[in-house]
Design a protein around this motif. Structure first.
Motif, short mmCIF file in Angstrom:
data_model
loop_
_atom_site.label_atom_id
_atom_site.label_comp_id
_atom_site.label_asym_id
_atom_site.label_seq_id
_atom_site.Cartn_x
_atom_site.Cartn_y
_atom_site.Cartn_z
N LEU A 222 0.83 -1.20 0.00
CA LEU A 222 0.00 0.00 0.00
C LEU A 222 0.86 1.25 0.00
N SER A 223 1.95 1.23 0.79
CA SER A 223 2.84 2.39 0.87
C SER A 223 3.48 2.68 -0.47
N GLU A 224 3.93 1.62 -1.16
CA GLU A 224 4.56 1.82 -2.46
C GLU A 224 3.59 2.45 -3.45
N LYS A 225 2.35 1.97 -3.45
CA LYS A 225 1.36 2.54 -4.36
C LYS A 225 1.09 4.01 -4.03
N LEU A 226 0.99 4.30 -2.72
CA LEU A 226 0.72 5.66 -2.30
C LEU A 226 1.85 6.60 -2.69
N PHE A 227 3.08 6.20 -2.40
CA PHE A 227 4.21 7.08 -2.69
C PHE A 227 4.43 7.25 -4.19
N ASN A 228 4.20 6.17 -4.94
CA ASN A 228 4.32 6.30 -6.40
C ASN A 228 3.28 7.27 -6.94
N LEU A 229 2.09 7.23 -6.36
CA LEU A 229 1.04 8.15 -6.77
C LEU A 229 1.42 9.60 -6.43
N LEU A 230 1.95 9.79 -5.24
CA LEU A 230 2.33 11.13 -4.81
C LEU A 230 3.42 11.72 -5.70
N GLN A 231 4.31 10.87 -6.18
CA GLN A 231 5.40 11.37 -7.00
C GLN A 231 4.92 11.89 -8.35
N GLU A 232 3.69 11.56 -8.71
CA GLU A 232 3.15 12.07 -9.96
C GLU A 232 2.61 13.49 -9.81
N PHE A 233 2.43 13.93 -8.56
CA PHE A 233 1.96 15.28 -8.32
C PHE A 233 3.13 16.26 -8.42
N PRO A 234 2.83 17.53 -8.67
CA PRO A 234 3.90 18.54 -8.59
C PRO A 234 4.53 18.51 -7.20
N GLU A 235 5.82 18.85 -7.13
CA GLU A 235 6.56 18.75 -5.86
C GLU A 235 5.91 19.55 -4.74
N ASP A 236 5.40 20.75 -5.07
CA ASP A 236 4.83 21.59 -4.02
C ASP A 236 3.53 21.01 -3.47
N VAL A 237 2.93 20.09 -4.21
CA VAL A 237 1.71 19.43 -3.74
C VAL A 237 2.07 18.14 -2.99
N SER A 238 2.89 17.30 -3.62
CA SER A 238 3.23 16.02 -2.99
C SER A 238 4.00 16.21 -1.69
N SER A 239 4.77 17.28 -1.59
CA SER A 239 5.56 17.51 -0.38
C SER A 239 4.69 17.77 0.83
N LEU A 240 3.42 18.09 0.60
CA LEU A 240 2.51 18.30 1.72
C LEU A 240 2.13 16.98 2.37
N PHE A 241 2.34 15.86 1.65
CA PHE A 241 1.86 14.57 2.12
C PHE A 241 2.95 13.69 2.71
N TYR A 242 4.07 13.58 2.03
CA TYR A 242 5.01 12.53 2.45
C TYR A 242 6.19 12.96 3.31
N PRO A 243 6.43 14.26 3.61
CA PRO A 243 7.59 14.56 4.46
C PRO A 243 7.56 13.89 5.83
N VAL A 244 6.38 13.54 6.33
CA VAL A 244 6.32 12.95 7.67
C VAL A 244 6.99 11.59 7.73
N VAL A 245 7.18 10.94 6.57
CA VAL A 245 7.77 9.61 6.62
C VAL A 245 9.06 9.48 5.81
N TYR A 246 9.53 10.58 5.22
CA TYR A 246 10.80 10.42 4.51
C TYR A 246 11.93 10.23 5.52
N GLY A 247 12.97 9.55 5.07
CA GLY A 247 14.04 9.15 5.97
C GLY A 247 14.97 10.28 6.37
N VAL A 248 15.44 10.21 7.60
CA VAL A 248 16.44 11.14 8.11
C VAL A 248 17.51 10.32 8.83
N LYS A 249 18.77 10.55 8.48
CA LYS A 249 19.90 9.88 9.14
C LYS A 249 20.68 10.88 9.97
N GLY A 250 21.32 10.38 11.00
CA GLY A 250 22.15 11.27 11.79
C GLY A 250 22.77 10.59 12.99
N PHE A 251 23.20 11.42 13.93
CA PHE A 251 23.88 10.95 15.14
C PHE A 251 23.15 11.45 16.39
#
Length: 279
Positions: free
Chosen positions: A203-232
């Motif tokens: 389900l996640s793959e389908k959702l994210f693939n769908l979001l990537q078809e939107f303009p960046e300023d629109v899709s960025s409203l949806f998926y930043p909560v789960v994009y990966g962050v690395k650090g220390f």
């Protein structure tokens, strides 16, 4: 696009009270300059090594005045009369002097740090120089003496370096406990989920693939909560006690599984007190 799980795990630890070589090696492994002048301008790296110092005083009056200013993010304990322990990251020790430079204790601290670690502190030296305040003596705490400290004190001054990969939304759990993660990399093509079961992943793959078809300023409203962050994370052990206890207490906490992995590593190094955390 990649779907990954969160993790918290042990990293290579700096040698006790030997920050310079460690920071240069870390800079090299991260692909950034290890030049000493550039190194001390890199606040991210300076947040990943610390010092444990002791200060002896002829009179406690200047130290009380120093404490009144509430030095930020520096840990201080009284060992006995006129004898204190002080620790902090290189970044925080630099900030301590910059914020309290008119205090006698801060002046004595900078003189000591410039004598022992000039490459990390000499740029803070004032143009008119400093005169050593009388009756205030800093020194590096020997490792053997540190290991013999009471556990309650050691927990506040023993720093531990770990790495993490979490969803952007889950960073808030660390900030809530006064932990400031050092962000190394944002990974907009990696989505960090706590569940990798086939239905969730599909389900996640389908959702994210769908979001990537939107303009960046629109899709960025949806998926930043789960994009990966690395650090220390580089914190005293007492901070690890606080957040591991909190995360493990909630059966469905999104960082619970990652916390269990880190706890297992900490138990091997510090069976007391981490062996006492209920799971």
């Amino acid at each position: 696009m990649e779907i990954a799980k969160p993790y918290l795990k042990k990293s290579v630890q700096p040698e006790f009270n030997e920050p310079v070589s460690f920071l240069q090696e870390l800079a090299s492994s991260l692909g950034v300059s290890g030049d000493l002048q550039e190194l001390r301008e890199n606040e991210m790296l300076l947040s990943l090594a610390s010092l444990v110092l002791e200060v002896r005083l002829d009179s406690e009056s200047p130290f009380f005045k120093f404490l009144e200013q509430q030095p930020c993010r520096v840990n201080i304990d009284k060992l006995e009369k006129k004898h204190y322990l002080l620790s902090g990251t290189i970044k925080d020790l630099r900030l301590l002097y910059q914020e309290l430079k008119e205090q006698k204790v801060a002046k004595a601290l900078l003189i000591f740090l410039c004598n022992f670690f000039p490459s990390l502190f000499e740029d803070l030296w004032p143009k008119r120089g400093l005169v050593q305040p009388l009756g205030i003596e800093f020194s590096l705490l020997p490792k053997k003496e540190f290991e013999n400290l009471d556990l309650s004190i050691k927990l506040r001054h023993a720093y531990f370096l770990s790495t993490f990969q979490v969803a952007f939304r889950d960073l808030s759990y660390l900030y809530e406990l006064d932990i400031k993660p050092v962000i190394l990399e944002k990974m907009p093509e990696t989505y960090v989920l706590t569940q990798e079961e086939s239905p969730v992943k599909a389900l996640s793959e389908k959702l994210f693939n769908l979001l990537q078809e939107f303009p960046e300023d629109v899709s960025s409203l949806f998926y930043p909560v789960v994009y990966g962050v690395k650090g220390f994370l580089y914190q005293p052990l007492i901070q690890y006690m606080a957040f591991l206890t909190r995360f493990l207490a909630e059966e469905k906490h999104p960082l619970r599984e990652a916390s269990l992995e880190l706890l297992a590593e900490l138990k091997e190094i510090y069976p007391e007190p981490f062996g006492l955390i209920p799971v």
